[in-house]
Design a protein around this motif. Structure first.
Motif, PDB file in Angstrom:
ATOM      1  N   SER A   1      -4.309  -7.541  22.942  1.00  0.00           N
ATOM      2  CA  SER A   1      -3.384  -7.396  21.822  1.00  0.00           C
ATOM      3  C   SER A   1      -4.115  -7.309  20.490  1.00  0.00           C
ATOM      4  N   CYS A   2      -5.125  -8.117  20.320  1.00  0.00           N
ATOM      5  CA  CYS A   2      -5.917  -8.060  19.082  1.00  0.00           C
ATOM      6  C   CYS A   2      -6.641  -6.725  18.961  1.00  0.00           C
ATOM      7  N   CYS A   3      -7.140  -6.204  20.071  1.00  0.00           N
ATOM      8  CA  CYS A   3      -7.793  -4.891  20.049  1.00  0.00           C
ATOM      9  C   CYS A   3      -6.801  -3.779  19.713  1.00  0.00           C
ATOM     10  N   LEU A   4      -5.588  -3.861  20.285  1.00  0.00           N
ATOM     11  CA  LEU A   4      -4.554  -2.876  19.961  1.00  0.00           C
ATOM     12  C   LEU A   4      -4.210  -2.922  18.473  1.00  0.00           C
ATOM     13  N   THR A   5      -4.026  -4.123  17.960  1.00  0.00           N
ATOM     14  CA  THR A   5      -3.659  -4.286  16.559  1.00  0.00           C
ATOM     15  C   THR A   5      -4.780  -3.817  15.638  1.00  0.00           C
ATOM     16  N   ALA A   6      -5.998  -4.227  15.929  1.00  0.00           N
ATOM     17  CA  ALA A   6      -7.131  -3.831  15.087  1.00  0.00           C
ATOM     18  C   ALA A   6      -7.359  -2.325  15.147  1.00  0.00           C
ATOM     19  N   GLY A   7      -7.253  -1.747  16.327  1.00  0.00           N
ATOM     20  CA  GLY A   7      -7.413  -0.306  16.467  1.00  0.00           C
ATOM     21  C   GLY A   7      -6.342   0.466  15.710  1.00  0.00           C
ATOM     22  N   ALA A   8      -5.114  -0.022  15.784  1.00  0.00           N
ATOM     23  CA  ALA A   8      -4.026   0.644  15.062  1.00  0.00           C
ATOM     24  C   ALA A   8      -4.236   0.545  13.555  1.00  0.00           C
ATOM     25  N   LEU A   9      -4.669  -0.615  13.083  1.00  0.00           N
ATOM     26  CA  LEU A   9      -4.920  -0.765  11.645  1.00  0.00           C
ATOM     27  C   LEU A   9      -6.082   0.105  11.183  1.00  0.00           C
ATOM     28  N   LEU A  10      -7.106   0.224  12.006  1.00  0.00           N
ATOM     29  CA  LEU A  10      -8.211   1.121  11.686  1.00  0.00           C
ATOM     30  C   LEU A  10      -7.712   2.568  11.647  1.00  0.00           C
ATOM     31  N   GLY A  11      -6.870   2.919  12.604  1.00  0.00           N
ATOM     32  CA  GLY A  11      -6.287   4.251  12.621  1.00  0.00           C
ATOM     33  C   GLY A  11      -5.428   4.526  11.396  1.00  0.00           C
ATOM     34  N   PHE A  12      -4.714   3.498  10.919  1.00  0.00           N
ATOM     35  CA  PHE A  12      -3.905   3.654   9.708  1.00  0.00           C
ATOM     36  C   PHE A  12      -4.779   4.087   8.539  1.00  0.00           C
ATOM     37  N   SER A  13      -5.979   3.559   8.469  1.00  0.00           N
ATOM     38  CA  SER A  13      -6.845   3.871   7.329  1.00  0.00           C
ATOM     39  C   SER A  13      -7.348   5.318   7.363  1.00  0.00           C
ATOM     40  N   PHE A  14      -7.351   5.946   8.541  1.00  0.00           N
ATOM     41  CA  PHE A  14      -7.819   7.326   8.659  1.00  0.00           C
ATOM     42  C   PHE A  14      -6.697   8.327   8.920  1.00  0.00           C
ATOM     43  N   ALA A  15      -5.466   7.860   9.033  1.00  0.00           N
ATOM     44  CA  ALA A  15      -4.350   8.743   9.402  1.00  0.00           C
ATOM     45  C   ALA A  15      -4.117   9.821   8.348  1.00  0.00           C
ATOM     46  N   PRO A  16      -4.086  11.075   8.778  1.00  0.00           N
ATOM     47  CA  PRO A  16      -3.911  12.170   7.828  1.00  0.00           C
ATOM     48  C   PRO A  16      -2.451  12.489   7.505  1.00  0.00           C
TER      49      PRO A  16
ATOM     50  N   ALA B   1       0.807  -1.220   0.000  1.00  0.00           N
ATOM     51  CA  ALA B   1       0.000   0.000   0.000  1.00  0.00           C
ATOM     52  C   ALA B   1       0.843   1.274   0.000  1.00  0.00           C
ATOM     53  N   TRP B   2       2.084   1.189   0.432  1.00  0.00           N
ATOM     54  CA  TRP B   2       2.898   2.391   0.591  1.00  0.00           C
ATOM     55  C   TRP B   2       3.092   3.172  -0.711  1.00  0.00           C
ATOM     56  N   PRO B   3       3.291   2.525  -1.859  1.00  0.00           N
ATOM     57  CA  PRO B   3       3.436   3.321  -3.093  1.00  0.00           C
ATOM     58  C   PRO B   3       2.228   4.218  -3.393  1.00  0.00           C
ATOM     59  N   VAL B   4       1.061   3.854  -2.918  1.00  0.00           N
ATOM     60  CA  VAL B   4      -0.130   4.678  -3.113  1.00  0.00           C
ATOM     61  C   VAL B   4      -0.267   5.702  -1.980  1.00  0.00           C
ATOM     62  N   MET B   5       0.172   5.321  -0.778  1.00  0.00           N
ATOM     63  CA  MET B   5      -0.021   6.167   0.394  1.00  0.00           C
ATOM     64  C   MET B   5       0.929   7.359   0.460  1.00  0.00           C
ATOM     65  N   TRP B   6       2.216   7.150   0.171  1.00  0.00           N
ATOM     66  CA  TRP B   6       3.195   8.190   0.468  1.00  0.00           C
ATOM     67  C   TRP B   6       2.974   9.494  -0.276  1.00  0.00           C
ATOM     68  N   PRO B   7       2.539   9.490  -1.544  1.00  0.00           N
ATOM     69  CA  PRO B   7       2.308  10.805  -2.175  1.00  0.00           C
ATOM     70  C   PRO B   7       1.148  11.574  -1.524  1.00  0.00           C
ATOM     71  N   GLU B   8       0.112  10.855  -1.117  1.00  0.00           N
ATOM     72  CA  GLU B   8      -1.038  11.511  -0.497  1.00  0.00           C
ATOM     73  C   GLU B   8      -0.698  12.084   0.880  1.00  0.00           C
ATOM     74  N   LEU B   9       0.244  11.437   1.576  1.00  0.00           N
ATOM     75  CA  LEU B   9       0.635  11.890   2.908  1.00  0.00           C
ATOM     76  C   LEU B   9       1.710  12.972   2.857  1.00  0.00           C
ATOM     77  N   GLY B  10       2.313  13.153   1.700  1.00  0.00           N
ATOM     78  CA  GLY B  10       3.403  14.108   1.593  1.00  0.00           C
ATOM     79  C   GLY B  10       4.673  13.607   2.243  1.00  0.00           C
ATOM     80  N   ALA B  11       4.820  12.298   2.327  1.00  0.00           N
ATOM     81  CA  ALA B  11       5.991  11.684   2.943  1.00  0.00           C
ATOM     82  C   ALA B  11       6.942  11.210   1.845  1.00  0.00           C
ATOM     83  N   SER B  12       8.132  10.832   2.246  1.00  0.00           N
ATOM     84  CA  SER B  12       9.073  10.279   1.275  1.00  0.00           C
ATOM     85  C   SER B  12       8.815   8.784   1.116  1.00  0.00           C
ATOM     86  N   PHE B  13       9.319   8.252   0.024  1.00  0.00           N
ATOM     87  CA  PHE B  13       9.131   6.823  -0.228  1.00  0.00           C
ATOM     88  C   PHE B  13       9.810   5.988   0.857  1.00  0.00           C
TER      89      PHE B  13
END
Length: 123
Positions: free
Chosen positions: A75-90, A26-38
């Motif tokens: 641990s599963c809640c932490l992981t799932a919450g973090a992954l959900l957060g990844f999808s909304f991270a600005p 997913a990173w090749p699609v994500m990094w330009p939108e986030l303004g981050a480096s590859f």
């Protein structure tokens, strides 16, 4: 019942590896939108790996105190919450912050399930 439980544990182990491979694809699609480096994906991977190491080292004490079931659930809640957060991270900053619970959760559930299988099943 023991066979079904072992199948669920195997599925949990498979799901542990999914976030690592998804970041790479997913990173090749994500990094330009986030303004981050590859190369910023390396920072995320290192933060996740550090969290995994820390939680794996602390897992013996945590499992002994709370038990395998609670550690796995948290641990599963932490992981799932973090992954959900990844999808909304600005921004990349939010991804780095969310990589901490992702790594902590992944390391703890891995250690907890390994411990459970080692104690309750034969080789």
């Amino acid at each position: 019942m023991a066979t079904w439980f072992l199948i669920i544990i195997y599925l949990a182990f498979i799901s542990l590896g999914i976030p690592d491979s998804l970041l790479g694809s997913a990173w090749p699609v994500m990094w330009p939108e986030l303004g981050a480096s590859f190369g910023s994906a390396g920072i995320l991977s290192m933060v996740v790996a550090a969290g995994t190491i820390v939680s794996s080292l602390a897992s013996g004490t945590v499992i002994q105190k709370w038990g395998t079931g609670k550690v796995t659930l948290i641990s599963c809640c932490l992981t799932a919450g973090a992954l959900l957060g990844f999808s909304f991270a600005p921004s990349l900053v939010w991804l780095v912050i969310l990589a901490i619970p992702l790594g902590l959760g992944a390391g703890a559930v891995d250690a907890a399930l390994n411990n459970y299988v080692a104690e309750h099943y034969k080789a």
